[in-house]
Motif scaffolding. Structure first.
Motif, PDB file in Angstrom:
ATOM      1  N   ARG A   1       0.843  -1.080   0.080  1.00 12.09           N
ATOM      2  CA  ARG A   1      -0.415   0.202  -0.008  1.00 12.09           C
ATOM      3  C   ARG A   1       0.621   1.028  -0.352  1.00 12.09           C
ATOM      4  NH1 ARG A   1      -5.179  -0.856   0.445  1.00 12.09           N
ATOM      5  NH2 ARG A   1      -6.360  -3.038   1.297  1.00 12.09           N
ATOM      6  N   GLU A   2       0.678   2.033  -1.214  1.00 13.03           N
ATOM      7  CA  GLU A   2       1.602   3.557  -1.315  1.00 13.03           C
ATOM      8  C   GLU A   2       1.325   3.905   0.122  1.00 13.03           C
ATOM      9  OE1 GLU A   2      -0.656   6.220  -1.729  1.00 13.03           O
ATOM     10  OE2 GLU A   2      -1.986   5.811  -2.852  1.00 13.03           O
ATOM     11  N   ASN A   3       1.959   4.995   0.567  1.00 16.18           N
ATOM     12  CA  ASN A   3       2.132   5.896   1.345  1.00 16.18           C
ATOM     13  C   ASN A   3       1.155   6.521   1.525  1.00 16.18           C
ATOM     14  OD1 ASN A   3       3.854   3.938   2.746  1.00 16.18           O
ATOM     15  ND2 ASN A   3       5.263   5.526   2.502  1.00 16.18           N
ATOM     16  N   VAL A   4       0.771   7.413   0.787  1.00 17.85           N
ATOM     17  CA  VAL A   4      -0.062   8.532   0.325  1.00 17.85           C
ATOM     18  C   VAL A   4      -1.689   8.614   0.715  1.00 17.85           C
ATOM     19  CG1 VAL A   4      -0.662  10.729  -0.989  1.00 17.85           C
ATOM     20  CG2 VAL A   4       1.990   9.787  -1.184  1.00 17.85           C
ATOM     21  N   PHE A   5      -2.753   7.980  -0.113  1.00 16.47           N
ATOM     22  CA  PHE A   5      -3.498   6.862  -0.398  1.00 16.47           C
ATOM     23  C   PHE A   5      -4.113   6.198   0.393  1.00 16.47           C
ATOM     24  CE2 PHE A   5      -3.412  10.654  -3.369  1.00 16.47           C
ATOM     25  CZ  PHE A   5      -4.160  10.931  -3.063  1.00 16.47           C
ATOM     26  N   GLY A   6      -2.910   5.365   0.316  1.00 14.39           N
ATOM     27  CA  GLY A   6      -3.336   3.607   1.111  1.00 14.39           C
ATOM     28  C   GLY A   6      -3.475   2.349   0.355  1.00 14.39           C
ATOM     29  N   ASP A   7      -3.854   3.082  -1.051  1.00 10.34           N
ATOM     30  CA  ASP A   7      -4.432   2.623  -2.253  1.00 10.34           C
ATOM     31  C   ASP A   7      -3.070   0.467  -2.281  1.00 10.34           C
ATOM     32  OD1 ASP A   7      -6.644   3.407  -2.711  1.00 10.34           O
ATOM     33  OD2 ASP A   7      -5.299   4.626  -4.291  1.00 10.34           O
ATOM     34  N   PRO A   8      -3.566  -0.193  -2.582  1.00  7.32           N
ATOM     35  CA  PRO A   8      -3.066  -1.061  -2.821  1.00  7.32           C
ATOM     36  C   PRO A   8      -2.096  -0.923  -4.071  1.00  7.32           C
ATOM     37  CG  PRO A   8      -5.095  -1.950  -3.334  1.00  7.32           C
ATOM     38  CD  PRO A   8      -4.846  -0.420  -2.993  1.00  7.32           C
ATOM     39  N   VAL A   9      -0.926  -1.333  -4.131  1.00  6.72           N
ATOM     40  CA  VAL A   9      -0.069  -1.117  -5.921  1.00  6.72           C
ATOM     41  C   VAL A   9       1.200  -1.769  -5.881  1.00  6.72           C
ATOM     42  CG1 VAL A   9      -0.218   1.533  -5.393  1.00  6.72           C
ATOM     43  CG2 VAL A   9       1.431   1.385  -4.801  1.00  6.72           C
ATOM     44  N   THR A  10       1.686  -1.991  -6.829  1.00  7.07           N
ATOM     45  CA  THR A  10       2.599  -2.754  -7.207  1.00  7.07           C
ATOM     46  C   THR A  10       3.574  -1.976  -6.955  1.00  7.07           C
ATOM     47  OG1 THR A  10       0.940  -4.364  -9.054  1.00  7.07           O
ATOM     48  CG2 THR A  10       3.846  -4.550  -9.379  1.00  7.07           C
ATOM     49  N   VAL A  11       5.239  -2.447  -7.585  1.00  9.30           N
ATOM     50  CA  VAL A  11       6.012  -1.923  -6.857  1.00  9.30           C
ATOM     51  C   VAL A  11       7.408  -2.453  -7.466  1.00  9.30           C
ATOM     52  CG1 VAL A  11       5.615   0.011  -4.904  1.00  9.30           C
ATOM     53  CG2 VAL A  11       6.792  -2.216  -4.291  1.00  9.30           C
ATOM     54  N   HIS A  12       8.699  -1.204  -7.803  1.00 12.19           N
ATOM     55  CA  HIS A  12       9.274  -2.434  -8.330  1.00 12.19           C
ATOM     56  C   HIS A  12      10.882  -2.098  -7.228  1.00 12.19           C
ATOM     57  CE1 HIS A  12       7.645  -2.038 -11.885  1.00 12.19           C
ATOM     58  NE2 HIS A  12       8.043  -2.402 -12.765  1.00 12.19           N
ATOM     59  N   LEU A  13      11.313  -3.529  -8.320  1.00 13.55           N
ATOM     60  CA  LEU A  13      12.452  -3.370  -6.530  1.00 13.55           C
ATOM     61  C   LEU A  13      13.198  -3.618  -7.426  1.00 13.55           C
ATOM     62  CD1 LEU A  13      14.122  -4.628  -3.762  1.00 13.55           C
ATOM     63  CD2 LEU A  13      14.334  -6.635  -4.736  1.00 13.55           C
ATOM     64  N   THR A  14      14.934  -2.390  -7.893  1.00  9.45           N
ATOM     65  CA  THR A  14      16.132  -2.052  -8.250  1.00  9.45           C
ATOM     66  C   THR A  14      17.640  -2.829  -6.988  1.00  9.45           C
ATOM     67  OG1 THR A  14      15.625  -0.784  -9.084  1.00  9.45           O
ATOM     68  CG2 THR A  14      17.934  -0.909  -8.809  1.00  9.45           C
ATOM     69  N   LEU A  15      17.918  -3.948  -7.639  1.00  7.75           N
ATOM     70  CA  LEU A  15      18.975  -4.828  -5.966  1.00  7.75           C
ATOM     71  C   LEU A  15      20.538  -4.430  -7.175  1.00  7.75           C
ATOM     72  CD1 LEU A  15      18.018  -6.294  -3.788  1.00  7.75           C
ATOM     73  CD2 LEU A  15      18.579  -8.394  -5.189  1.00  7.75           C
ATOM     74  N   ALA A  16      21.233  -3.629  -6.107  1.00 11.72           N
ATOM     75  CA  ALA A  16      22.944  -4.369  -6.869  1.00 11.72           C
ATOM     76  C   ALA A  16      23.916  -5.174  -5.928  1.00 11.72           C
ATOM     77  CB  ALA A  16      24.205  -2.654  -6.203  1.00 11.72           C
ATOM     78  N   LEU A  17      24.696  -6.311  -6.125  1.00 14.18           N
ATOM     79  CA  LEU A  17      24.902  -7.531  -5.586  1.00 14.18           C
ATOM     80  C   LEU A  17      25.889  -7.263  -6.217  1.00 14.18           C
ATOM     81  CD1 LEU A  17      23.647  -9.942  -4.928  1.00 14.18           C
ATOM     82  CD2 LEU A  17      24.165 -11.105  -6.488  1.00 14.18           C
ATOM     83  N   ASP A  18      27.171  -8.009  -5.058  1.00 17.47           N
ATOM     84  CA  ASP A  18      28.658  -7.966  -5.323  1.00 17.47           C
ATOM     85  C   ASP A  18      28.475  -9.379  -5.840  1.00 17.47           C
ATOM     86  OD1 ASP A  18      30.985  -7.746  -5.090  1.00 17.47           O
ATOM     87  OD2 ASP A  18      30.961  -8.791  -3.300  1.00 17.47           O
ATOM     88  N   VAL A  19      29.349  -9.953  -7.098  1.00 18.00           N
ATOM     89  CA  VAL A  19      29.105 -11.116  -7.663  1.00 18.00           C
ATOM     90  C   VAL A  19      30.302 -11.633  -6.960  1.00 18.00           C
ATOM     91  CG1 VAL A  19      29.336 -12.605  -9.614  1.00 18.00           C
ATOM     92  CG2 VAL A  19      28.561  -9.923  -9.636  1.00 18.00           C
TER      93      VAL A  19
END
Length: 775
Positions: free
Chosen positions: A309-327
């Motif tokens: 749920r987003e922090n403004v209206f509280g609607d359920p939303v889909t978010v993107h996860l960006t990851l930085a991994l040390d190989v």
């Protein structure tokens, strides 16, 4: 170490300590101290650590921008032309071999046959190595030396000069000063040639179709010959048959000079300058053997398989996860959650997070503090300025990613080159190039995401009946949960099949592998300065500063700093005589400008902002929508202040506050929520600067209080900004007339909805209504 913003403590350098200027008299490196002297003769002896960690210590503007850099912004990697960069890198490699015997500059990464006997630091002195290098380069033919190093001959004095500039400016100091020389005029362009250039521009711009630069050159030469030289011949013929004086022929510059003058005066005729750089990236050849932390960092973005749920209206939303991994260690060095989709500035801030130590949070215990042996937590905390969590941080050497548009963006490529990283994109249709980060996504899914409410499954066929209704975690709570799990669980979890090659059967975790690298190669405690935030923002090159300020992406920005008399850019290289403005795509209310004299960063406010008070944040998407609406309506605003009512109308200020969640569609609510979330992220990334008591409030995203929802606060800010804008315009219109009349009766009722029942807490603060007489 303070990275790019390290203090210059060489003898004679200036340091401002508690607003008092001191000069460095001498250094005592064996004791870690420095002797300072003040203008009145007072002296004091302080340690290097004291100066580095003092909050009120900064370089003096008299020495920070001295010599060739006074009055001009510092040169960077992007200022060097692409064809000159190999020459600069070759000079840097030769200097590294003179200093330590290794062309890479790292004794733990020796090349074939390194160190050579004449450059072995254990058996030779620095002067002997420098003489040997001068002898080696003197054996080259002048043509070979100029092809490899850019100069025909290289002596000991040349090596000393390169080394001095490298120590002061980094690898850019190895560049030839002629590549980045001060921009100046063109003496070869006479008044006749100038008139011809403007005449050809008027002809080609108004009447003719687009022609090439060669055709424009021919037209300029023809104009000079027919306008000036034939007039002289005609005048000589009218004077008689006497002896004719020998007239000097008008010199016309070459094609390349005319082309350069044309671009400087009128701009390029094709694409914009920011689109001139090619987007092609180097391809990967061969196999990369990863042997140390930070050698390869993999970046990738995926859709978070949990509805939040987003922090403004509280609607359920889909978010993107960006990851930085040390190989090498499989450490999750940094991550970010972005609403809707990520942008280049979000990924740039992820790379910045990789270089910064992660601060401890209030809920975290002592078991999550910095755990690595060989480097005490107190030392790391002293350099960072806060308690550090147990997560590795370093400057990545190579960054690999897929071919997504956000990773092939020009801005992100410039950021990686400014960091000194090598860009290694994955091969097309070769998933094994990013197998490590893809496997981590799968591991996090099975270990964490499947156990959270709102899990959406692998694909649509595996989705539950109502994952939107099951979502209970907000976006901020999900971010805190993932950060806690990464530091506490993932970094201490056994790797299994990803164990190192030197101990395949051992029990190793990302933390133990990172600690083992200390004993093998050591650790470079290099914490970047807060100013890296500004350098990681998109750059805009502005040719001149107008009375209205500077124009960036359709909006005008201004400050008193820009209107200093005789302010001209002295930058050289590719963008010579142009100013560099850094834009924050997530918050377009301000842009950032670095003063060329003091090298301090300043905010340039949008000219449409009210003088005082706060205005809701808006990003690039909202600006594009605003300019499109104005263009389609046929409006021609005289200033950006005329755009404020239209912008506030788009932000929802015309609707009553109580009707916001019900009247707006879900896409509109998500758009508002994304702007607020991006503004808060920009405020969190921005360096904290102290403000004076009499200064107006900073243009940053204000955190929502517990009593007021974020959407209501945003609507209230929009309404107040619109009222302030109308009041300012009304006062400006009636300043020369009689005093304005009082507000009409009933105006306060028409400004709000009469059918909305007031809250109890609001009714308690309002005065009791006065009884009225009914008619």
């Amino acid at each position: 170490m303070m990275g790019a913003a390290a203090l210059d403590l060489s003898p004679g350098a200036g340091v401002v300590l508690d607003e008092v200027e001191w000069l460095v008299e001498r250094q005592e490196p064996h004791l870690g101290r420095v002797q300072l002297v003040r203008g009145d003769g007072e002296r004091q002896r302080v340690s290097f650590r004291f100066l580095v960690n003092h909050p009120q210590c900064r370089p003096s503007s008299r020495t920070a921008a001295e010599g060739a850099n006074r009055g001009r912004q510092l040169a960077s990697w992007s200022d060097v032309k692409p064809e000159k960069r190999p020459l600069m890198e070759q000079r840097f490699a030769h200097l590294m071999e003179v200093n330590c015997g290794f062309r890479s500059g790292d004794p733990f990464r020796p090349g074939p046959g390194e160190p050579r006997p004449e450059y072995d630091p254990e058996s030779t002195t620095l002067g002997e190595r420098r003489t040997a290098k001068a002898t080696e380069l003197a054996a080259l033919r002048p043509e070979e030396a100029k092809l490899l190093l850019g100069v025909a001959t290289v002596g000991v004095r040349t090596l000393e000069r390169w080394e001095k500039r490298r120590r002061k400016y980094g690898i850019v100091g190895c560049a030839d000063h002629r590549w980045l020389r001060l921009s100046g005029g063109h003496p070869s362009v006479s008044e006749e040639v100038r008139e011809a250039i403007f005449a050809v521009r008027a002809e080609t711009q108004q009447h003719r179709s687009r022609v090439s630069a060669r055709t424009r050159e021919i037209m300029i030469r023809r104009y000079v010959r027919e306008t000036f030289e034939k007039e002289d011949e005609k005048r000589d013929g009218e004077d008689g048959e006497g002896e004719k004086p020998q007239r000097e022929k008008i010199e016309i510059p070459s094609y390349h000079t005319l082309l350069r003058v044309w671009k400087e005066w009128f701009g390029p005729g094709g694409a914009r300058p920011k689109y001139e750089r090619s987007a092609e990236l180097p391809t990967k050849n061969g196999h990369v053997l990863v042997t140390r932390p930070g050698q390869v960092v993999a970046l990738d973005t995926t859709i978070l398989p949990v509805m939040v749920r987003e922090n403004v209206f509280g609607d359920p939303v889909t978010v993107h996860l960006t990851l930085a991994l040390d190989v090498y260690t499989h450490s999750i060095c940094a991550f970010r959650l972005t609403l809707v989709s990520d942008s280049s500035v979000d990924v740039a801030m992820v790379l910045r997070d990789v270089m910064l130590p992660l601060p401890m949070r209030e809920e975290w215990g002592e078991d999550m503090e910095w755990p690595y042996p060989g480097l005490p937590a107190a030392m790391v905390s002293e350099f960072a300025g806060y308690e550090v969590a147990g997560l590795p941080f370093f400057t990545p050497e190579t960054v690999t990613s897929d071919h997504g548009s956000v990773y092939r963006n020009h801005h992100l490529v410039d950021v990686q080159e400014a960091m000194g990283c090598r860009i290694l994109p994955a091969r097309v249709l070769r998933p094994q190039d990013k197998a490590a980060v893809e496997r981590v996504f799968g591991g996090i899914r099975s270990l964490v995401f499947e156990k959270l409410p709102g899990y959406t499954g692998v694909d649509v066929a595996d989705r539950g009946a109502d994952p939107e209704g099951d979502a209970v975690l907000t976006m901020a709570q999900m971010e805190h949960f993932i950060a806690t799990w990464v530091v506490k669980v993932w970094q201490n979890r056994r790797l299994g099949e990803f164990a190192p090659c030197w101990d395949p059967g051992g029990d190793h975790s990302p933390n133990t592998l990172f600690a083992a690298s200390f004993d093998q190669e050591g650790f470079d405690l290099d914490i970047p300065s807060p100013e890296t935030y500004y350098r990681f923002l998109p750059e805009h090159h502005v040719k001149r500063i107008y009375r209205r300020g500077v124009k960036v992406k359709g909006l005008w920005y201004d400050a008193e700093l820009l209107h200093t008399p005789e302010r001209n850019s002295a930058r050289g290289g590719r963008y010579k005589k142009q100013w560099v403005i850094h834009r924050e795509p997530r918050d377009r209310r301000v842009v950032y400008f670095q003063d060329p004299d003091t090298h301090e960063w300043h905010e340039l406010r949008w000219t449409g902002l009210p003088p005082k008070g706060e205005m809701p944040a808006f990003g690039d998407a909202r600006v594009e929508e605003l300019l499109t609406r104005v263009r389609e309506a046929g409006l021609k605003p005289r200033s950006d202040a005329d755009l404020v009512p239209i912008l506030l109308e788009m932000l929802g200020a015309v609707d009553p506050v109580e009707k916001w969640p019900s009247q707006l569609s879900k896409s509109q609510r998500v758009q508002h929520a994304r702007e607020i979330t991006q503004a808060r992220a920009a405020a969190a990334d921005r360096p904290k600067q102290p403000t004076a008591p009499d200064e107006p409030p900073r243009l940053s995203a204000v955190a929502a209080s517990d009593a007021e929802p974020p959407w209501r606060e945003r609507a209230r800010e929009a309404t107040e900004s619109l009222d302030t804008h109308r009041r300012r315009r009304r006062e400006a219109a009636t300043s020369s007339r009689r005093p304005s009349a009082p507000a009409p009766l009933g105006s306060s009722r028409r400004s709000r909805n009469l059918f909305v029942i007031a809250d109890d807490d609001e009714g308690a603060d309002d005065p009791a209504p006065q009884p009225t007489q009914e008619t």
